[in-house]
Write an enzyme that holds these catalytic residues in place. Sequence first.
Site, PDB file in Angstrom:
ATOM      1  N   HIS B 215       0.795  -1.216   0.000  1.00  0.00           N
ATOM      2  CA  HIS B 215       0.000   0.000   0.000  1.00  0.00           C
ATOM      3  C   HIS B 215       0.830   1.270   0.000  1.00  0.00           C
ATOM      4  CE1 HIS B 215      -3.787   1.881  -0.385  1.00  0.00           C
ATOM      5  NE2 HIS B 215      -3.324   2.842   0.363  1.00  0.00           N
ATOM      6  N   TYR B 219       1.694   5.456  -2.168  1.00  0.00           N
ATOM      7  CA  TYR B 219       1.961   6.822  -1.709  1.00  0.00           C
ATOM      8  C   TYR B 219       3.329   7.298  -2.160  1.00  0.00           C
ATOM      9  CZ  TYR B 219      -2.420   6.552   0.539  1.00  0.00           C
ATOM     10  OH  TYR B 219      -3.763   6.443   0.729  1.00  0.00           O
ATOM     11  N   HIS B 366      -9.582   0.153 -10.247  1.00  0.00           N
ATOM     12  CA  HIS B 366      -9.277   1.130  -9.204  1.00  0.00           C
ATOM     13  C   HIS B 366      -7.829   1.597  -9.271  1.00  0.00           C
ATOM     14  CE1 HIS B 366      -8.968   3.054  -5.292  1.00  0.00           C
ATOM     15  NE2 HIS B 366      -7.971   2.257  -5.016  1.00  0.00           N
ATOM     16  N   PHE B 367      -6.889   0.666  -9.296  1.00  0.00           N
ATOM     17  CA  PHE B 367      -5.512   1.163  -9.207  1.00  0.00           C
ATOM     18  C   PHE B 367      -5.003   1.730 -10.525  1.00  0.00           C
ATOM     19  CE2 PHE B 367      -4.402  -3.479  -9.544  1.00  0.00           C
ATOM     20  CZ  PHE B 367      -3.599  -3.428 -10.665  1.00  0.00           C
ATOM     21  N   HIS B 368      -5.646   1.341 -11.622  1.00  0.00           N
ATOM     22  CA  HIS B 368      -5.265   2.018 -12.860  1.00  0.00           C
ATOM     23  C   HIS B 368      -5.775   3.459 -12.858  1.00  0.00           C
ATOM     24  CE1 HIS B 368      -4.043  -1.911 -14.451  1.00  0.00           C
ATOM     25  NE2 HIS B 368      -3.370  -1.230 -15.353  1.00  0.00           N
ATOM     26  N   ARG B 429     -10.089 -11.207 -11.944  1.00  0.00           N
ATOM     27  CA  ARG B 429      -9.011 -10.547 -12.676  1.00  0.00           C
ATOM     28  C   ARG B 429      -7.959 -11.563 -13.102  1.00  0.00           C
ATOM     29  NH1 ARG B 429      -5.781  -7.748  -7.617  1.00  0.00           N
ATOM     30  NH2 ARG B 429      -4.228  -7.247  -9.172  1.00  0.00           N
ATOM     31  N   ARG B 430      -7.040 -11.095 -13.926  1.00  0.00           N
ATOM     32  CA  ARG B 430      -5.845 -11.849 -14.284  1.00  0.00           C
ATOM     33  C   ARG B 430      -6.131 -13.179 -14.975  1.00  0.00           C
ATOM     34  NH1 ARG B 430      -2.238 -11.101  -8.800  1.00  0.00           N
ATOM     35  NH2 ARG B 430      -1.300  -9.167  -9.415  1.00  0.00           N
TER      36      ARG B 430
END
Lengths: 264, 541, 185
Positions: B215, B219, B366-368, B429-430
């Site tokens: 995580h 940041y 989300h993370f893209h 996913r994946r």
Amino acid sequence: MSIEKTPASNRAWASASIAIAAVLFMSSSILGLVVLPSVQGTDPFTNLWDSICSAAGLPRRASSTDPVEPDHKISRVVLSTMPKAEADSVGRGATIALQCAICHGPTGVSRADSPNLAGQYAVAIYKQLEDFRSGARSSAVMSPFAANLSDQDIRDVAAYYAYLPSVPTNHASTAGVPAIVAYGAPLRGIAPCGSCHGSVENKAGSPWLGGQPSAYITAQLNAFAVGIRTNDTSQQMRNIARQMSKDEIAQAAEYYASLNPDGL
Amino acid sequence: MLNSRRLIIAHFWVAFSVFGLALILGAWQMFIRSPLASWLGNPEWYYRSVTAHGTIMGYVFPTLVAMGFGYAITETSLKTDLIGRRWAWAGLGLVVLGAVTAMVPVSLGKASVLYTFYPPMIGNPFYYIGVVMVVVGSWIWVALMSVNLIVWKKRNPGAVVPLAMYANVAGSYLWGWTAVGAALELLLQIIPVALGLRTTIDAGLARVFFSWTLHAIVYFWLMPTYIAYYTIVPRAIGGRLYSDSMARISFSLFLVVAMPIGIHHTFADPQVGAGFKFIHSAFTAVVALPTLLTVFTICASVEIAGRLRGGKGPFGWLATLPWRNPAMLAIAFSFLMLGFGGAGGLINMSYQLDSSIHNTQWITGHFHLIFGGAIVIMYFVIAYDLWPHLTGRAIASMSLVRLQLWLWFIGMIVTTFPWHYVGILGMPRRMAYYDYSNPALSDEAAPVVMSAIGGFILLASGLLFLFILVRSHFERRIEPGQYTYAQAAHAVTRVPAALNAHGLWVALMVALTITNYGLPIMQLAVRDDTSVPAVFVGERR
Amino acid sequence: MSVEKSASGDVALKIERRWAAVSILIIAFLTGMAAYAGIHQAVMPQTTVEIINPTTLHMTGEFIESNLGSALEPDGSVTVRAVAQQYSFTPACIVVPKDTPITLRATSADVVHGLLIQQTNVNTMLVPGYVSVQTAKFEETGEHLMPCQEFCSVGHEGMWAKVQVIDKPQFLAMASNKRRLSCAE
């Protein structure tokens, strides 16, 4: 610009931020470790200390309460414990393998619809012989042979056949591969055959299928499908064979048999 | 004072070249698993590509951007030569060498384990060794940032550390510490097994170690973006930074609370206690604080720009903003994507809501959206902003720059919104391919096609970005003047010592890591009956 | 915080503090919501970390082949046991009654897998060496897909199972002559 660098200011910042962090940690710990587990009430460990330990994640051994026992012999082979073959294993295996030649061929290439063993993964041979020996897999022909082998004999035979040059396989173009082999059938839970059987990746215990006799592959898939053969670990192969149609079984068998150019 | 130009350009060019390569892989992946393509005859190619795409985009690209930007900040904000330029080159060399070392086995299909590693699957040792080299190379940068700040402070007793440098060093410390989790996993667990020294591995413990990195690394990726928000954008659009101290507080908070929250990635895991899942969930909520503070400060800073340009009334300032300025355009896009992504993040951080979308396509969406969208679009701004200072030449074409930013924004929205949607439908996913012909999955076909189209828009935008940078090397020469950072609206007169140094925040970061990770790690690490046999990938004929 | 002592600076400081307070309230609200849901709704992480040897699952203990599937418990609830392995779940089709508390106990025999029942909140990682436990209740009959949601090597795309939710009387009838139920065969 200047820095406010009085001891009082420093102390104030330090103590305030440490205090906030401590309060955050303490309050979330009390909520997470004490309050929530106790109000949830589903915890099997009755006293407070136990429930705190549980919430903190202290591992416990899973308890097995009276499992239903199987009505058939199950495979006792732990695939991950197969040690490397000793140096003289191949030689000893060659001697033992003399008795196998009548069906599996003197060079490990069968002329009688028995599986070709030459170049087969050692682990795959080991597992099947152990299972024949323990009765987890049964065959009128193989079971008596296997019964007379020791664990070391089985390792030696496996090492010997793995050492032999494998059946030559012609590299058929992807176009010729039947869909069931190349792609499987995802929503029926069938992965591509090669994802275990070696052309994409090999999973310990799965045999190399290229060049195996069509009759043998068909017979085994059918046996898995109806549950006559049950020595696949946790139904690994039965799950797949049950979902394959008769046509798909025939296509897969024909395809793998065709990878033997000599058409033996 | 930008004397290490070659060093910085080298970092950026390596970063953006590998970014371009990984972008091509990404677009291919979007295409190949969509209904537009026929199924892959060898699914391993897909996983090979995902491994390469993730490793480059996650570990190599943002790290090099942060390193190059960090060196630029050191020289421009401290107005001094970078100390240890040779070490910096060595660090870059190590990152490049590591990336190559890692990518060779991956491209040979010997390490298709994906960038998240997830033992007990074990690939070729050189993949992991390469990743470790990338991390070690970046640690040289961490050390250099620290050394440069310390030396500067000694030479300028009593002076306030410029905000950009303060934030940059905070980011480097965050990375230095957060990379330790994955490093421990690689060095203590995975590499010994990959080299054949051990045959078993604790898969659960490995996931806890990885969550330590997983995580806070976001940041770390975010730091250059936030530095751009605070110190580049207000200057570029003619505004003022609303509050210097608020900015410092935000960066200090990131340092403290980005770390002790990683276990929210293991909400659905069986090896972490429910109590620690709750504790990390609570701290995850706190990490929203510095972001909310940033949103406020930056919106206020932008409003100042609008008002300085004659904007009146509660919303009139929006109309007078310099919308044709790439920095303005990008920060608006970035905030929009951060807003959508953040709203999605609130769902992920709640155990109850997470269980309906955990590990579905929602997560990839989300993370893209957060990383590829909100963060990377500001990397573009950083490059465009620094390029004239690095090359001494003008940016080739501002209208191309605007087009590129628009395409990236549109592409990212078109890619990730359908991605979120199919995640809600429960699409895992994946996977190399999906059977869209089945009635149960046929609803997912159209959105997946849409997101594949978004992928191609992104590819076009990325290639356009590289094209603009290359062309700018051949533009007319200009005298860019001194590189400056945004001025605070209210001149900073005094800064508390705590916000001028990192000691207190680093101490809190380490302390909270120990309290929040100590027990979950220790109770697994001390046991030997939780280890399971390794499963080696890449064995075939 | 120290800023210039000027009127506008004071205003700025005041607004800043107000916004910080609002932010903190938002966060407190979110955390409170999580705690409230944890207390009043059943969906919370499993209470205990349970470990198990994945190499002997097929030989001994509760994940032996003949013990997998759905079991009717004395208290009327149903326990479902499942094993994930490259590249299938066993049982490949899980059968459960509707309107009944279900406890799912599952683990992996080899690598990390995931278990996700579409259109429901059932979603858990399966890590070899550990037992995953999740509770659920199905309110409608019908069929759900249950894909593996974590990359488990090259056959991952083919790892899909099914869950059938049937009426309770039908389930009880099935359970009366068999101790472990599934719809795989």
